[in-house]
Structures are given as C-alpha cells and as structure tokens.
Design an enzyme around this catalytic site. Structure first.
Site, short mmCIF file in Angstrom:
data_model
loop_
_atom_site.label_atom_id
_atom_site.label_comp_id
_atom_site.label_asym_id
_atom_site.label_seq_id
_atom_site.Cartn_x
_atom_site.Cartn_y
_atom_site.Cartn_z
N GLU A 29 8.20 -6.86 -7.17
CA GLU A 29 7.53 -7.61 -6.12
C GLU A 29 6.35 -8.36 -6.71
O GLU A 29 6.01 -8.17 -7.88
CB GLU A 29 7.05 -6.68 -5.00
N LYS A 50 -1.22 3.90 -6.10
CA LYS A 50 -1.74 4.03 -7.46
C LYS A 50 -3.03 4.85 -7.47
O LYS A 50 -3.87 4.69 -6.59
CB LYS A 50 -2.01 2.64 -8.04
N GLU A 60 17.27 -0.75 -2.67
CA GLU A 60 17.20 -1.15 -4.07
C GLU A 60 17.58 0.05 -4.94
O GLU A 60 17.20 1.19 -4.64
CB GLU A 60 15.77 -1.61 -4.40
N GLU A 116 4.99 -7.61 -10.42
CA GLU A 116 5.20 -6.19 -10.67
C GLU A 116 6.64 -5.92 -11.10
O GLU A 116 7.58 -6.46 -10.52
CB GLU A 116 4.84 -5.38 -9.43
N VAL A 152 -6.65 -4.26 -6.81
CA VAL A 152 -7.71 -3.25 -6.94
C VAL A 152 -8.02 -2.99 -8.42
O VAL A 152 -9.18 -2.82 -8.81
CB VAL A 152 -7.27 -1.94 -6.25
N ARG A 158 -2.61 -11.68 -4.35
CA ARG A 158 -4.05 -11.50 -4.14
C ARG A 158 -4.64 -10.88 -5.39
O ARG A 158 -3.92 -10.57 -6.34
CB ARG A 158 -4.29 -10.56 -2.95
N GLY A 199 0.79 -1.23 0.00
CA GLY A 199 0.00 0.00 0.00
C GLY A 199 0.82 1.27 0.00
O GLY A 199 0.35 2.32 0.41
N GLY A 200 2.07 1.17 -0.45
CA GLY A 200 2.92 2.36 -0.53
C GLY A 200 3.58 2.77 0.77
O GLY A 200 4.33 3.75 0.80
#
Length: 457
Positions: free
Chosen positions: A287, A236, A199, A274, A294, A291, A163-164
């Site tokens: 990553e 996003k 990273e 991703e 959204v 699931r 979720g950022g």
C-alpha cells in the site's frame, strides 16, 4: 514561500511542524480542542484557535471549523500532520477550492492511492510486483467465492483501512466467515466503508517501506527504506533504517521502482510506498501512505534531511532541494514509539497526569514529544506519548544506545510501554535483525505479553 501555516493536528507532530515553521521564518497557527488547551503545541505556536470540544469528531475532524480558523488567521497553507484529515480527499479538495495550499499530495493521487484496491491496480500497471489478491468485496458470498482463487493463509484488509484496523489473518476455511464479518464491521465503523479485499499471506514477511519525495517540476527521489516489522496487532511499535539484511542493490531497485510508480499516478509531496519482503528478498507492493509517517525521524537521521521542511517547500512550488545522486546514507537509526498503554494488561490505553518527565540525552539521541510534568493525557486521542530516536555508526551501536536511552527515560503518573520496549530490543530475534510482521505476537510469552494478559483477565 508561505507567510502563515495552519497546523490541523495535535501532540508531537504538531510541535514538530511548529518547529520547522519557526526555523523557516513562517508564522504558525495551531487549531486545538478544548481538551488540548494547555498542550505544549498550543503554548509554542504563534497563534492558537480552539475549534471544538475534546472528541475528535467535534474538533480535529471538523472541517468547517478548521477552514474558518484558516480564514481568520489568514493562513495560506494547512499542514495536516498524520492521522485525522491527512488522507481525506474531500478536505484536500476543499482546501484547493478555497485557495489554501494543502501540504500533501493532490486529491487525485490521494484518491487513487488511498483506496487499497485502486492502488493495487495502479501499481500493477506501473510494473510493481504484487501478491495475489482480489477486487473489492462487499458481501460474505463474494468473499467465499474469492477465497477459492486466493487460498489459505490469507489476509483480509479494509479497502479504506489504516492504523492496523480492518486487517485479519485467516489460516483455515472454517474461520473465514466469522473473521470476514468481524473485519467488515470494524471497517464500516472505523472508515464508513465496508469494502474488503483478500491478499495472499506471507508467513515470515518483513515490512519494508520506501520514503519518496516528489515536487511539482517532475522531480522525484527516494530516501531509502525503513524496516517496520516490529508490529503488534498491525500497529508499528519500532522502526529502523536501513533495513537489516537488505542487499544494497535491492534497496536501490525498490527505491527506483517506488519513485517511478509515484510519478505515474501524479503524486507530489512526501509519501511512503510499503512492501512485504519474503525470506528470499522478493518484494511485493502492499500500500501507499499518502502523508508524512510517524516514523519519518529515522529517515531524517540517516539522510540529514528535514522532511517537514521539504514538504513545505514542495507545497509552495519550490523544486526539490536535493537530487537522487546527492542523497547520502549514514548511520543506523532506530525509533521506539512510547505510548500510554499498560503492556501488563494487554496494552490497555491509559490516561492520567504526567507527574515526572525526564528525557534521555547524550550523543545520538532525539526525543519527539509533547509531554511535560503536569500534562494531562486526554482520553480522546491516539495513545502516542513520545518517539525515542537513536542513531549510531552501526546497528549494534544504535541498539546499545537505545537500551541506554530507554533506561534513562522517565515518565511517571501513568503506565507506558517503556518496559515492554526494553524487553523487545533485547530479544534475540530483533537483535539478529530477523524480526517479521508477526514476530511480537508469536513471541508474546518471551516478551512478557501473554502471561500479563492472563493475569489481567
């Protein structure tokens, strides 16, 4: 096939799963908090069970209460939606121990891919291209030593993040110590895990993700990519499929690589790989989201597949209903996330009563939302109110349609991000398909964010 499915979520995704269940002839049971007792999913489900007060820690994250509800309702499976317990390995294992199907991946695969460092290691072994990075770090001293190998600019990322949250960009050595401690504290508070890794940062990277589906019979397919480069604070705000300026041969290569890597870790059900794609169209694994995403509707609109139904079929032991060669891509789809936030006050979350609600319609328009006039937006949960999805024969047609749909969309009673999204889709960088992950932040003035933030202050 399952006779009864319990939905351990709320809002638009709960309603989305209820609708899929109804079309499949499956009885739906929704668990809900006291704050959501009058919500649309509660009204629409075949059965509803209150599992606790408003705060999610006492309701949607309360595993014993959810399992009690599953037992009482004789549910054979649980769909976790996204967020909450959807990527919780303990919950998945407990479901298995109690003979309740978890509509998601096996706990073993979730454990590998849910930890970003172990996911990087597994994907590197599977042959995925990787950005230079580090093992998990738990102290500033370890971070200061590791930065010598990675260099600047770099990204700090929480191992258990999502979720950022727990993500920070660092461009200078003098900012590293303060930023490392901030990211670690945020990770500890949000995820009860203070592990951080570093990273290498790509300056104008695009965020491109591949939707995969894998069954329990050794079959795996990809459903193309989504571009999720329009982000604010790593969250996003707009997604589209296919990704602008991505060559068809690269799309197929990344898709094949994603399926192969997911099979290598024993992954099953729906998942999303991703990637970051640089200006030379070189791609790097970032990553995996274990699931339903959204933004899954944009993939549904370009493939005509129902991802929730596919999830349910896979969890019930059925083989995939489609082979890779049968996947056909048509249309261009765009999704805007409409949230209860005031973009003119630095996106401050809002609560209140929806006094008027008018959805857009017409050809090529879909709205996934749990709103209705009189709905009280509670203060306890994510601020997502609606997802507006449009599609057209071309990207240009989809953009025109999104403009029209946003102009038609009326949500009154509290501020929303509709005006901001209207400005976003008119920005030349987006229109030209050149958006990158920090585009919104760097174009804040043009998008009316920075001035509004100063005004609010």
């Amino acid at each position: 096939m399952f006779r009864t499915i319990l939905i351990a979520n709320r809002g638009e995704i709960a309603l989305r799963v209820i609708r899929a269940c109804r079309e499949m002839g499956i009885r739906s049971v929704i668990v809900h908090s006291e704050a959501d007792k009058d919500s649309l999913p509660v009204r629409m489900a075949d059965e509803h069970i209150c599992i606790g007060p408003g705060p999610s820690s006492k309701s949607y994250l309360n595993i014993p209460n959810i399992l009690c509800a599953a037992t009482l309702s004789q549910a054979e499976a649980i769909h976790p939606g996204y967020g909450f317990l959807s990527e919780n390995t303990s919950f998945s294992e407990i479901c298995a121990d109690t003979n309740i199907a978890f509509i998601g991946p096996p706990a073993s695969a979730m454990r590998i891919m849910g930890d970003k460092v172990s996911a990087r290691a597994a994907m590197a072994e599977a042959g995925m291209p990787m950005l230079p990075g580090t093992p998990v770090l738990h102290s500033l001293a370890e971070g200061l030593e590791a930065v010598k190998q990675v260099g600047f600019p770099l990204m700090l990322k929480a191992v258990a993040g999502g979720g950022g949250r727990g993500i920070r960009l660092v461009t200078r050595q003098e900012d590293f110590e303060r930023t490392f401690l901030l990211a670690q504290n945020e990770a500890r508070e949000a995820f009860k895990n203070d592990g951080i890794y570093l990273e290498r940062y790509l300056g104008k990277a695009r965020h491109v993700e591949i939707q995969v589906l894998l069954d329990h019979h050794g079959n795996g397919i990809h459903l193309g990519e989504r571009n999720c480069s329009c982000q604010r604070r790593n969250q996003k705000v707009l997604e589209e499929a296919p990704s602008p300026h991505l060559p068809a041969e690269l799309r197929e290569e990344v898709g094949r690589t994603a399926v192969k890597a997911a099979l290598a870790v024993g992954y099953r059900n729906a998942g999303t790989m991703e990637f970051l794609v640089d200006e030379q169209n070189r791609y790097y694994f970032m990553e995996m989201n274990t699931r339903l995403q959204v933004e899954h509707p944009v993939t549904e609109q370009v493939t005509t597949l129902d991802l929730v139904k596919e999830q349910i079929r896979i969890a019930a032991g059925h083989p995939l209903s489609i082979r890779q060669e049968d996947v056909k891509f048509r249309y261009h789809a765009i999704e805007c996330r409409i949230t209860a936030e005031d973009a003119e006050a630095d996106f401050r979350p809002q609560t209140g009563t929806v006094t008027q609600y008018i959805m857009p319609g017409g050809p090529g328009v879909r709205v996934d939302s749990h709103l209705y006039p009189g709905y009280e937006v509670p203060p306890y949960y994510d601020s997502l109110l609606a997802k507006l999805i449009v599609w057209g024969e071309t990207r240009e047609e989809a953009i025109i349609r999104m403009r029209r749909a946003l102009d038609e969309f009326v949500i009154e009673g509290l501020p929303t991000t509709i005006p901001f999204l209207r400005r976003l889709i008119d920005h030349p960088t987006f229109v030209e398909g050149e958006a990158y992950t920090r585009f919104i932040q760097e174009e804040a003035v043009a998008l009316g964010i920075e001035q509004a933030s100063r005004k609010a202050a």
